[in-house]
Scaffold this motif. Structure first.
Motif, PDB file in Angstrom:
ATOM      1  N   GLN A   1     -20.874  64.804  17.977  1.00  0.00           N
ATOM      2  CA  GLN A   1     -20.685  63.376  17.725  1.00  0.00           C
ATOM      3  C   GLN A   1     -20.463  63.195  16.233  1.00  0.00           C
ATOM      4  OE1 GLN A   1     -24.031  60.632  18.405  1.00  0.00           O
ATOM      5  NE2 GLN A   1     -22.583  59.268  19.421  1.00  0.00           N
ATOM      6  N   THR A   2     -19.387  62.518  15.880  1.00  0.00           N
ATOM      7  CA  THR A   2     -19.081  62.293  14.473  1.00  0.00           C
ATOM      8  C   THR A   2     -19.925  61.142  13.937  1.00  0.00           C
ATOM      9  OG1 THR A   2     -17.345  60.657  14.820  1.00  0.00           O
ATOM     10  CG2 THR A   2     -16.709  62.994  14.976  1.00  0.00           C
TER      11      THR A   2
ATOM     12  N   VAL B   1     -17.382  61.338  20.265  1.00  0.00           N
ATOM     13  CA  VAL B   1     -17.771  62.660  20.748  1.00  0.00           C
ATOM     14  C   VAL B   1     -16.487  63.436  21.011  1.00  0.00           C
ATOM     15  CG1 VAL B   1     -18.905  63.948  22.585  1.00  0.00           C
ATOM     16  CG2 VAL B   1     -19.934  61.834  21.730  1.00  0.00           C
ATOM     17  N   MET B   2     -16.304  64.522  20.272  1.00  0.00           N
ATOM     18  CA  MET B   2     -15.056  65.268  20.367  1.00  0.00           C
ATOM     19  C   MET B   2     -15.242  66.681  19.839  1.00  0.00           C
ATOM     20  SD  MET B   2     -13.244  62.935  17.411  1.00  0.00           S
ATOM     21  CE  MET B   2     -11.589  63.358  17.905  1.00  0.00           C
TER      22      MET B   2
ATOM     23  N   GLU C   1     -23.287  53.016  23.866  1.00  0.00           N
ATOM     24  CA  GLU C   1     -24.620  53.139  23.309  1.00  0.00           C
ATOM     25  C   GLU C   1     -25.320  54.351  23.904  1.00  0.00           C
ATOM     26  OE1 GLU C   1     -26.953  49.610  23.690  1.00  0.00           O
ATOM     27  OE2 GLU C   1     -25.241  48.290  23.324  1.00  0.00           O
ATOM     28  N   SER C   2     -26.041  55.087  23.064  1.00  0.00           N
ATOM     29  CA  SER C   2     -26.691  56.310  23.526  1.00  0.00           C
ATOM     30  C   SER C   2     -27.662  56.047  24.665  1.00  0.00           C
ATOM     31  CB  SER C   2     -27.419  56.999  22.363  1.00  0.00           C
ATOM     32  OG  SER C   2     -28.372  56.120  21.791  1.00  0.00           O
ATOM     33  N   ALA C   3     -28.319  54.882  24.655  1.00  0.00           N
ATOM     34  CA  ALA C   3     -29.277  54.559  25.717  1.00  0.00           C
ATOM     35  C   ALA C   3     -28.592  54.399  27.068  1.00  0.00           C
ATOM     36  CB  ALA C   3     -30.039  53.281  25.361  1.00  0.00           C
TER      37      ALA C   3
ATOM     38  N   PHE D   1     -24.595  61.193  30.053  1.00  0.00           N
ATOM     39  CA  PHE D   1     -24.149  62.568  29.804  1.00  0.00           C
ATOM     40  C   PHE D   1     -24.107  62.842  28.306  1.00  0.00           C
ATOM     41  CE2 PHE D   1     -22.110  60.773  33.559  1.00  0.00           C
ATOM     42  CZ  PHE D   1     -22.596  61.625  34.541  1.00  0.00           C
ATOM     43  N   SER D   2     -25.210  62.570  27.637  1.00  0.00           N
ATOM     44  CA  SER D   2     -25.221  62.646  26.181  1.00  0.00           C
ATOM     45  C   SER D   2     -25.433  64.059  25.656  1.00  0.00           C
ATOM     46  CB  SER D   2     -26.326  61.739  25.629  1.00  0.00           C
ATOM     47  OG  SER D   2     -27.593  62.144  26.114  1.00  0.00           O
ATOM     48  N   LEU D   3     -25.726  65.021  26.545  1.00  0.00           N
ATOM     49  CA  LEU D   3     -25.952  66.394  26.117  1.00  0.00           C
ATOM     50  C   LEU D   3     -25.146  67.354  26.977  1.00  0.00           C
ATOM     51  CD1 LEU D   3     -29.850  66.414  25.675  1.00  0.00           C
ATOM     52  CD2 LEU D   3     -28.148  66.397  23.854  1.00  0.00           C
ATOM     53  N   GLY D   4     -24.809  68.509  26.399  1.00  0.00           N
ATOM     54  CA  GLY D   4     -24.216  69.583  27.170  1.00  0.00           C
ATOM     55  C   GLY D   4     -25.270  70.266  28.039  1.00  0.00           C
TER      56      GLY D   4
END
Length: 362
Positions: free
Chosen positions: A88-89, A94-95, A230-232, A236-239
């Motif tokens: 995440q920049t 996310v790239m 928003e992260s909340a 799928f915020s993690l690999g």
């Protein structure tokens, strides 16, 4: 509706300090009000001097320099696999590799994303309007991969002059159903449309989408920042590897808690999950007997009688200290398996007369 996608030819190589408004207006004097200008982020970054020097030859020194640049551009690592880094920049995107690019640039340089793509879009729009009298929307685009799908597509990093999202919530479809969640990322769609006639090899960094039925805003709008979830709300915020590591950390820090409503099937799944790992002679059993629950509740002040069951851990007797250590480890395995099923646990003294070594309230 007639939609046209027009290439802007003849811009040539862009270098630091170049005025993109001049380059684009000179190459496309046919621009008119209401057009949507899709500009690849590469020329924006070059004009803004977002380049770094690295060793030109492939090898450990270039790799180390690139890794250092990537670390500086990364706010959070999302996933890694081999040499691939999904991050995440600082913008929130996310790239892969924070959008750092080594194409269409000298071998000894890397191109970073624009520092603030929305601000870049606003500045370019304002320059075209004030100097050339044309009112357009501007999209700064870049290429991204997508989860679960092969291939790349262009998306919007910055936007000025139009809404990033077309919100259909509250509208009614032809069947009379009220739309509940439909929000269309129209600027991503337009960025992808522009990419159809652009491309890294064709050296056409700007396209114009004409005829899109959207009102150009008098103000610049909220920009592409509206596209960052928003992260909340991100499921799928993690690999995979990162989510597994996060789960292991959570298991190591498992807190005590008592649940009043527990699904017996979830308890049985947790018991089955650890059955092949626990020491021979140890048995975990889901006990639902009211008398046992009440006798346990009576021994612990404040423990709710309404707790829905007990897990009794039984080990062979007599036992020595190594057995107790192994039993404690097995007990934590079970607690972690129960936590994965959403079942909270806490250790309690065994009921009077019980041969169990430990009791967990569920």
């Amino acid at each position: 509706m007639r939609l046209e996608i027009l290439p802007v030819l003849g811009i040539g190589d862009v270098t630091e300090g170049d005025d993109l408004a001049v380059l684009i207006a000179t190459a496309a004097p046919w621009l008119r009000d209401g057009d949507v200008l899709v500009v690849t982020s590469k020329i924006v970054s070059k004009a803004e001097g977002r380049l770094v020097d690295v060793p030109a030859e492939e090898g450990p020194e270039r790799t180390a320099a690139r890794d250092e640049v990537l670390a500086a551009e990364t706010a959070r690592v999302v996933a890694t696999r081999g040499a691939t880094r999904i991050v995440q920049t600082h913008h929130g995107f996310v790239m892969a590799s924070a959008g750092i690019d080594a194409s269409n640039v000298d071998a000894g340089r890397l191109v970073l994303l624009p520092k603030d793509p929305d601000a870049s879009a606003r500045a370019l729009r304002a320059a075209l309007r004030e100097r050339y009298g044309v009112d357009v929307a501007v999209i700064i685009s870049d290429t991204m991969g997508r989860p679960w799908r092969n291939g790349l597509t262009d998306v919007a990093l910055g936007v000025a002059g139009m809404a990033a999202i077309r919100d259909h919530r509250g509208e009614v479809d032809p069947y009379g159903n009220e739309l509940q969640v439909t929000q269309v990322a129209v600027v991503d769609e337009l960025a992808g449309a522009g990419e159809l006639i652009k491309g890294k090899r064709d050296q056409v960094p700007v396209a114009v989408v004409r005829g899109y039925p959207a009102t150009i805003r008098p103000d610049d709008g909220a920009g592409a920042a509206a596209l960052v979830r928003e992260s909340a709300l991100d499921l799928f915020s993690l690999g995979t590897a990162e989510a597994r590591a996060d789960g292991l950390r959570s298991a190591a820090l498992l807190a005590d808690a008592i649940g009043l409503e527990v699904d017996p099937a979830a308890v049985e799944r947790a018991i089955d999950a650890v059955a092949g790992l626990i020491a021979p002679g140890t048995v975990f059993t889901h006990v639902t007997d009211d008398e046992v629950r009440e006798s346990t509740a009576a021994t612990v002040p404040g423990w709710p009688v309404r707790a829905t069951g007990l897990i009794l851990g039984a080990a062979p007797t007599p036992v020595d200290r190594p057995d107790l250590v192994r039993f404690g480890a097995d007990l934590h395995r079970l607690r972690a398996a129960l936590a994965a099923e959403g079942v909270p646990t806490t250790l309690l003294p065994p009921p009077t007369g019980s041969t169990a070594l430990a009791t967990l309230a569920l």
